[in-house]
Each structure stands twice: as C-alpha cells, then as structure tokens.
Enzyme design. Structure first.
Site, short mmCIF file in Angstrom:
data_model
loop_
_atom_site.label_atom_id
_atom_site.label_comp_id
_atom_site.label_asym_id
_atom_site.label_seq_id
_atom_site.Cartn_x
_atom_site.Cartn_y
_atom_site.Cartn_z
N CYS A 215 3.10 -0.29 -3.11
CA CYS A 215 3.99 -0.04 -4.26
C CYS A 215 5.23 0.77 -3.91
O CYS A 215 6.35 0.28 -4.05
CB CYS A 215 3.21 0.65 -5.37
SG CYS A 215 1.99 -0.42 -6.17
N LYS B 4 -4.12 5.57 2.27
CA LYS B 4 -4.71 6.66 1.51
C LYS B 4 -6.21 6.47 1.52
O LYS B 4 -6.70 5.38 1.87
CB LYS B 4 -4.16 6.68 0.08
CG LYS B 4 -4.52 5.46 -0.74
CD LYS B 4 -3.95 5.51 -2.15
CE LYS B 4 -4.65 6.54 -3.00
NZ LYS B 4 -4.24 6.47 -4.42
#
Length: 443
Positions: free
Chosen positions: A258, A318
């Site tokens: 994103c 992440k």
C-alpha cells in the site's frame, strides 16, 4: 444481502469473508481457476491470522462460496464489490486494466438494479469511468459508489470488523442507504461524501501515515548524531493530541503493497494536474534511503562486508504476514550480496514468498532463527516478529562468531542488551559498543 466480491486478493478475500461473517450471502469471484479450486479446498493463498478458520466455518454454513463465473455471481447479487489489483506502472501510476476489464464484463451481465462499489485503491475519477463502461453495455438502472478500504495486513480481519470509520462516496441516496445498512453493525462512524472526495481520502490517508513514518525516521537519524533517544522523543511528541502516538516508531522504513504504491500514485496524480507534490516526493526518498542505514551500521561495526556471514531475521515487510512486496529486506539482502557478504536468512512465515522472487546462490535459507545466527559476524533484525523479540540473547551471543546486533526495529531495550556482550546498533538510540570482538572458534 447477496454480495458478489470480484477479486480474491488481500482486500477482496478479507472483505468477502467479513461480509459473510456479518450474515450476508457472499460469492467471491476470481478468473484464476487454480486459486478458486484451492479456496474451495480451504487453502488460503495469504497468511492472515484468523482468516483461514473464519473462511472454513462460513463455507460450511453456506454463507461463503467461491466461483470463476462473474456472470453467475453478479446476476444473483444486490451489491457488487470490485476488489481487483491496481499494480503500479513503471512511472508509479496505477494500472487500471483489471478495473476496466471487470467494469466492461459487469456491463454484459447486469440483470437489474445493483450497486457497484469500487473497493480497490484507484485514482480520482475511476468510479466515473466504471459507470461509463457499464452504461455502454447495460441500459438498465444501477449506481456506483466508492468504498475505500483501510485494513492493515496482519490485523486485516480485526480492522475490517472494527473499523475507525467507513467512507462511502456516492451521489445516490439509494446506494448510500444500502451501504449504510451493510456497515452499520461495524461502526457508527459512517462518513458519506462525494465519489471523488472518497477516492482521494484513501490516497491522502496512506500518504499522511507514510509521512509520519519518514518524519520520525529523519528525527531518529538526527538523534543518533546528537545522542538523544528517538523512542523517548516519539513518546513525548505523541502525547500531544494534535500529533498522536501512531506511526511514530522509528525503523528501517515502510514497505508492503500500500504505502509505496499509493505514495507514488498520488505523486503521479498530482503531476497529471500539473502540481509538484514536493513533500510526498521527499517522504518517498527518505524511505528509500532509510533501509540502507542497516548497511551503514554493519560497515561501521565490521569494516568491509566481503566474505562476512551476516544473519538476517525477518523478510516480510511487517510481522504477522507473508507479504514481501516492497519489503526493506529485499534491498538490504541485495546490498549485502553486492558487498560480498553471505546472508543467512530466516522468517517464520515469509521464506517461500521471498525465495520465489529473490533467490540467489549467496543466500543460505535457514530453518530457525538460531540457525540463521549461528557462526555469523553480525545479525540484522529487519522484521519485529514476536519470536525474535523473545529470543534468548545469551544463547544467541554464544551461537554467533561475533556478537554484533543491528536492530532495525528497536525490538530490544538497553537493559536486555546490557546483560550481554553484544555490540548493539539500534535506530535513533545510543549505540552500545563493546571492545573489538575477536573471532572465536565454535565447537
């Protein structure tokens, strides 16, 4: 409510499962027959905590199904959600081929009034283009609406079921009423606006969060030079209600599907209307350089990296996801190889995904965190998985050839490091340097 979700990527699959969890009848559609077959067998193509169990239960209950037939799903649906990918082109602009192809196909199969929502992240004006493409093939009534998503990988199910807000962009009261009914059980914060503003909200949100990340990383770099602690600085400024504590954690920069894509796309959108978005360009540039601070710290500790075995903990961008798109690890591992180092890498979930796109003979693929560290001259922590945070540092020190730890996510505090012999290189916090470590033979 009968809902067709077009696209079974991250956004489409999570959205479809969560709408079914709310009690609606959902069909998720994809033209990838192999993916649909796997989904029918309960094989989830992405790693997302809680999603697999929810999906299996909803399929058994008959509220969730998967199909290759867009026609069948659309003819039965009251609401059609477009959630196909908008990958970046070389110039950063969003590639709209898949959106336009779906819109054209929808026009061929509409059989009565429906609301068509675009949930994909799309440039301003896309929903109007979708309306045009459908209307060119279907002459009956329908409405379009912008329904941007704000989920985070790793917490996508929770974010979808517990959103901060739901943004609805439409010029139709009928469509707005339907979408309010659908989302009312999730939150009272239903924000209704025009379509173009809704499309812009998504880009503006991600651009602002990316800006906070790059800002705190710049502060961290200054903290390293003046002897301040960026964790305390972030806590101090985050207590100001005008600023807030979120996205003020220093590290090696943002990645994923994103932020990198959306910041570049917004720069391109601005350029298309002849506006030079200087601030966002700087955000992107800061993020690109931030990941290489790991290499700088390694060279400060070791000098030349040529021939050095370097452990790498974390490949996903992440924790709690297997997504390696735009992960800082890609460029860091690549730079290690370029400098002649021999990376020994490990990630609890993302090993296969990383290896598919970034295999190299210089890389040793390890089966555990300790295996990756064993015999290394230094270790780099790139993803803050809990497994790494809970590591036995004394055992880790014993396993390594030289106890040098570059903590790219500030996982370890000074007290834990202080009880070891590690030379410790965090981000924006004081470095702990030991006397020159001698290479020692391991049994």
């Amino acid at each position: 409510m009968k809902i067709a979700v077009i696209g079974t990527g991250y956004v489409g699959l999570v959205s479809g499962v969560c709408y079914a969890e709310l009690g609606h009848e959902v069909v998720c559609v994809d033209n990838d027959s192999a993916k649909i077959e796997k989904l029918r067998r309960g094989v989830i193509p992405i790693y997302e905590p809680g999603l697999e169990e929810m999906c299996a239960n909803l399929v058994l209950d008959g509220r969730l199904a998967f199909s290759e037939s867009l026609q069948d799903a659309v003819e039965e649906a009251e609401l059609v959600v477009i959630a196909v990918g908008t990958p970046p082109k070389e110039n950063g602009e969003a590639d709209m081929r898949y959106i336009e192809a779906v819109a054209a196909e929808l026009g061929d199969h509409m059989n009565g009034y429906k609301v068509v929502c675009v949930k994909s992240t799309v440039p301003v004006g896309t929903n109007e283009r979708v309306r045009e493409l459908i209307a060119a093939r279907y002459f009956g009534p329908f409405d379009v609406a912008s329904l941007p998503e704000f989920l985070r990988e790793g917490t996508a199910v929770h974010d979808t079921m517990n959103p901060d807000r739901v943004v609805i962009g439409s010029d139709s009261e009928r469509a707005i009423a339907l979408l309010k009914e659908l989302h009312a059980p999730l939150t009272p914060n239903l924000f209704v606006t025009d379509i173009r503003s809704s499309e812009m909200i998504k880009y503006a949100s991600n651009a602002f969060l990316a800006t906070k990340i790059s800002f705190i990383n710049e502060i961290a770099n200054i903290c390293e030079k003046v002897g301040a602690d960026v964790d305390d600085v972030a806590k101090g400024i985050g207590m100001d209600r005008r600023i807030g504590p979120s996205f003020l954690r220093a590290g090696i920069g943002y990645g994923g599907s994103c932020f990198p894509k959306d910041t570049k796309a917004l720069i391109q959108i601005a350029g298309n209307v002849k506006y030079d978005f200087k601030l966002l360009k700087a955000v992107v540039e800061v993020n690109r350089h931030q990941r290489f601070s790991v290499i700088d710290k390694l060279e400060d500790a070791l000098g030349s990296l040529d021939g050095m075995s370097i452990g790498v903990w974390g490949l996903a961008f992440k924790p709690d996801t297997d997504d390696v798109r735009e992960s800082p690890a890609i460029e860091i591992v690549g730079k290690l190889i370029e400098r002649g180092a021999k990376p020994r890498v490990y990630d609890p979930v993302a090993m296969e995904a990383f290896r598919r796109g970034h295999d190299d003979p210089a890389i040793t693929w390890c089966g555990s965190a300790m295996e990756a560290a064993r015999g290394c001259e230094a270790l780099c922590l790139l993803t803050e998985w809990r497994e790494f945070a809970e590591a036995d540092l004394l055992a880790l020190e014993e396993a390594m050839n030289r106890p040098i730890l570059v903590d790219g996510r500030n996982v370890f505090g000074g007290e834990r490091i202080g009880s070891t012999g590690f030379s410790y290189y965090p981000v924006g916090r004081p470095v702990i340097r030991r006397e020159k470590h001698l290479v020692r033979e391991l049994n």
